[in-house]
Design a protein around this motif. Structure first.
Motif, PDB file in Angstrom:
ATOM      1  N   GLN A  57     -73.370  26.700   3.927  1.00  0.00           N
ATOM      2  CA  GLN A  57     -74.715  26.189   3.672  1.00  0.00           C
ATOM      3  C   GLN A  57     -75.587  27.259   3.023  1.00  0.00           C
ATOM      4  O   GLN A  57     -76.364  26.969   2.098  1.00  0.00           O
ATOM      5  CB  GLN A  57     -75.352  25.699   4.976  1.00  0.00           C
ATOM      6  N   LEU A  58     -75.454  28.492   3.477  1.00  0.00           N
ATOM      7  CA  LEU A  58     -76.212  29.586   2.865  1.00  0.00           C
ATOM      8  C   LEU A  58     -75.756  29.836   1.434  1.00  0.00           C
ATOM      9  O   LEU A  58     -76.569  30.156   0.560  1.00  0.00           O
ATOM     10  CB  LEU A  58     -76.048  30.854   3.705  1.00  0.00           C
ATOM     11  N   GLU A  59     -74.449  29.663   1.187  1.00  0.00           N
ATOM     12  CA  GLU A  59     -73.922  29.861  -0.162  1.00  0.00           C
ATOM     13  C   GLU A  59     -74.512  28.859  -1.133  1.00  0.00           C
ATOM     14  O   GLU A  59     -74.778  29.187  -2.310  1.00  0.00           O
ATOM     15  CB  GLU A  59     -72.399  29.753  -0.144  1.00  0.00           C
ATOM     16  N   LYS A  60     -74.730  27.638  -0.691  1.00  0.00           N
ATOM     17  CA  LYS A  60     -75.274  26.602  -1.566  1.00  0.00           C
ATOM     18  C   LYS A  60     -76.629  26.995  -2.134  1.00  0.00           C
ATOM     19  O   LYS A  60     -77.019  26.532  -3.214  1.00  0.00           O
ATOM     20  CB  LYS A  60     -75.399  25.279  -0.798  1.00  0.00           C
ATOM     21  N   HIS A  61     -77.354  27.829  -1.406  1.00  0.00           N
ATOM     22  CA  HIS A  61     -78.694  28.229  -1.841  1.00  0.00           C
ATOM     23  C   HIS A  61     -78.730  29.688  -2.298  1.00  0.00           C
ATOM     24  O   HIS A  61     -79.800  30.298  -2.349  1.00  0.00           O
ATOM     25  CB  HIS A  61     -79.689  27.983  -0.707  1.00  0.00           C
ATOM     26  N   ASP A  62     -77.544  30.217  -2.623  1.00  0.00           N
ATOM     27  CA  ASP A  62     -77.428  31.551  -3.217  1.00  0.00           C
ATOM     28  C   ASP A  62     -77.981  32.647  -2.314  1.00  0.00           C
ATOM     29  O   ASP A  62     -78.483  33.667  -2.790  1.00  0.00           O
ATOM     30  CB  ASP A  62     -78.150  31.584  -4.574  1.00  0.00           C
ATOM     31  N   LEU A  63     -77.872  32.446  -0.997  1.00  0.00           N
ATOM     32  CA  LEU A  63     -78.303  33.472  -0.055  1.00  0.00           C
ATOM     33  C   LEU A  63     -77.153  34.393   0.338  1.00  0.00           C
ATOM     34  O   LEU A  63     -77.378  35.549   0.712  1.00  0.00           O
ATOM     35  CB  LEU A  63     -78.911  32.819   1.188  1.00  0.00           C
ATOM     36  N   VAL A  64     -75.936  33.891   0.280  1.00  0.00           N
ATOM     37  CA  VAL A  64     -74.745  34.709   0.487  1.00  0.00           C
ATOM     38  C   VAL A  64     -73.742  34.340  -0.600  1.00  0.00           C
ATOM     39  O   VAL A  64     -73.881  33.315  -1.272  1.00  0.00           O
ATOM     40  CB  VAL A  64     -74.108  34.491   1.882  1.00  0.00           C
ATOM     41  N   ARG A  65     -72.726  35.180  -0.748  1.00  0.00           N
ATOM     42  CA  ARG A  65     -71.688  34.893  -1.734  1.00  0.00           C
ATOM     43  C   ARG A  65     -70.364  35.463  -1.237  1.00  0.00           C
ATOM     44  O   ARG A  65     -70.329  36.390  -0.421  1.00  0.00           O
ATOM     45  CB  ARG A  65     -72.053  35.491  -3.083  1.00  0.00           C
ATOM     46  N   GLU A  66     -69.280  34.902  -1.760  1.00  0.00           N
ATOM     47  CA  GLU A  66     -67.960  35.398  -1.399  1.00  0.00           C
ATOM     48  C   GLU A  66     -67.698  36.717  -2.118  1.00  0.00           C
ATOM     49  O   GLU A  66     -68.103  36.891  -3.269  1.00  0.00           O
ATOM     50  CB  GLU A  66     -66.892  34.379  -1.788  1.00  0.00           C
ATOM     51  N   VAL A  67     -67.041  37.637  -1.421  1.00  0.00           N
ATOM     52  CA  VAL A  67     -66.672  38.919  -2.017  1.00  0.00           C
ATOM     53  C   VAL A  67     -65.409  38.699  -2.843  1.00  0.00           C
ATOM     54  O   VAL A  67     -64.334  38.438  -2.301  1.00  0.00           O
ATOM     55  CB  VAL A  67     -66.425  39.995  -0.950  1.00  0.00           C
ATOM     56  N   LYS A  68     -65.528  38.789  -4.129  1.00  0.00           N
ATOM     57  CA  LYS A  68     -64.401  38.521  -5.012  1.00  0.00           C
ATOM     58  C   LYS A  68     -63.328  39.609  -4.872  1.00  0.00           C
ATOM     59  O   LYS A  68     -63.624  40.789  -4.738  1.00  0.00           O
ATOM     60  CB  LYS A  68     -64.875  38.462  -6.466  1.00  0.00           C
ATOM     61  N   GLY A  69     -62.070  39.175  -4.890  1.00  0.00           N
ATOM     62  CA  GLY A  69     -60.964  40.110  -4.827  1.00  0.00           C
ATOM     63  C   GLY A  69     -60.680  40.654  -3.449  1.00  0.00           C
ATOM     64  O   GLY A  69     -59.888  41.593  -3.300  1.00  0.00           O
ATOM     65  N   ARG A  70     -61.300  40.086  -2.439  1.00  0.00           N
ATOM     66  CA  ARG A  70     -61.076  40.552  -1.077  1.00  0.00           C
ATOM     67  C   ARG A  70     -60.801  39.348  -0.189  1.00  0.00           C
ATOM     68  O   ARG A  70     -61.448  38.328  -0.298  1.00  0.00           O
ATOM     69  CB  ARG A  70     -62.295  41.310  -0.556  1.00  0.00           C
ATOM     70  N   GLY A  71     -59.839  39.472   0.694  1.00  0.00           N
ATOM     71  CA  GLY A  71     -59.532  38.380   1.597  1.00  0.00           C
ATOM     72  C   GLY A  71     -58.491  37.444   1.025  1.00  0.00           C
ATOM     73  O   GLY A  71     -57.890  37.682  -0.027  1.00  0.00           O
ATOM     74  N   THR A  72     -58.293  36.345   1.714  1.00  0.00           N
ATOM     75  CA  THR A  72     -57.302  35.338   1.325  1.00  0.00           C
ATOM     76  C   THR A  72     -57.961  33.971   1.321  1.00  0.00           C
ATOM     77  O   THR A  72     -59.139  33.834   1.661  1.00  0.00           O
ATOM     78  CB  THR A  72     -56.129  35.337   2.323  1.00  0.00           C
ATOM     79  N   ALA A  73     -57.173  32.969   0.951  1.00  0.00           N
ATOM     80  CA  ALA A  73     -57.697  31.613   0.940  1.00  0.00           C
ATOM     81  C   ALA A  73     -58.112  31.164   2.344  1.00  0.00           C
ATOM     82  O   ALA A  73     -59.009  30.344   2.512  1.00  0.00           O
ATOM     83  CB  ALA A  73     -56.664  30.653   0.375  1.00  0.00           C
ATOM     84  N   ARG A  74     -57.463  31.719   3.354  1.00  0.00           N
ATOM     85  CA  ARG A  74     -57.765  31.331   4.734  1.00  0.00           C
ATOM     86  C   ARG A  74     -58.811  32.221   5.383  1.00  0.00           C
ATOM     87  O   ARG A  74     -59.449  31.822   6.351  1.00  0.00           O
ATOM     88  CB  ARG A  74     -56.487  31.368   5.583  1.00  0.00           C
TER      89      ARG A  74
END
Length: 222
Positions: A63-80
């Motif tokens: 929900q926070l991502e939808k409003h550009d308050l947080v974002r996924e760290v690219k190149g880190r982590g997995t699909a799960r």
């Protein structure tokens, strides 16, 4: 009111009405605060730190991502197991007074402000109660808490706050993105406000104070 991520006020993003309503949830505010203070975390990591389920933190992150308050760290982590970070830059809430009394936007603004203050108080209380056991004496000696009482006009208060922010900004520019070895997350709190139960200085009282100060300076020491 604003919540900084080591970013100058000029670069703050003002939350719009939709973002205000999206953020106005105690757990979402705690998630945003946790990412701001400690850096990227997974939904599971946030759940462990906040005492919530990973399903709950995962939902609120989206929900926070939808409003550009947080974002996924690219190149880190997995699909799960995705890693999340707060969007770079400061964010600010509008002045609650611009919204109608009782409106959803005004209530959301007040909730966010109250939760930010609660979080600051909790962090400082944790340091007071647990700091000696968590840190060496060099950290305890370096930390400080001061209260200064002045009598100021609105313009003078604004000038003091602005000057302090300029000094702090200098340290933000110096250390942002370049932590020294051994650096830990640190918070600086600045609250500058008029006391509700205080009375304004009367003109005659100010004149009398000035006269008393002048007499004290010119008094013959002999």
């Amino acid at each position: 009111m604003s919540e900084h991520d080591e970013t100058p006020k000029l670069h703050e993003a003002m939350l719009d009405a939709a973002a205000l309503r999206a953020l106005a949830h105690p757990l979402r505010i705690r998630i945003l605060d946790e990412l701001s203070a400690y850096g990227p975390l997974t939904a599971t990591g946030l759940a462990d730190r906040l005492g919530e389920s990973s399903g709950a933190t995962s939902y609120h992150l989206r929900q926070l991502e939808k409003h550009d308050l947080v974002r996924e760290v690219k190149g880190r982590g997995t699909a799960r197991e995705r890693w999340w970070e707060r969007r770079p830059g400061g964010i600010a809430t509008p002045d609650a007074r611009v919204f109608a009394a009782g409106s959803a936007e005004r209530l959301a603004t007040q909730l966010i402000t109250n939760e930010w203050e609660r979080g600051r108080q909790q962090n400082y209380h944790e340091f007071l109660v647990e700091g000696e056991g968590a840190f060496g004496p060099e950290w305890i000696d370096a930390a400080t808490s001061d209260t200064v009482n002045l009598r100021l006009t609105p313009d003078e208060l604004r000038a003091v706050a602005r000057d302090v922010e300029v000094v702090v900004q200098g340290y933000i520019d110096r250390f942002r993105g370049n932590p020294s070895p051994g650096a830990r997350p640190v918070q600086l709190h600045l609250n500058a406000f008029p006391l509700v139960r205080g009375a304004a200085t009367e003109d005659d009282a100010r004149t009398e104070d000035a006269r008393t100060e002048h007499d004290a300076r010119t008094e013959d020491p002999s």
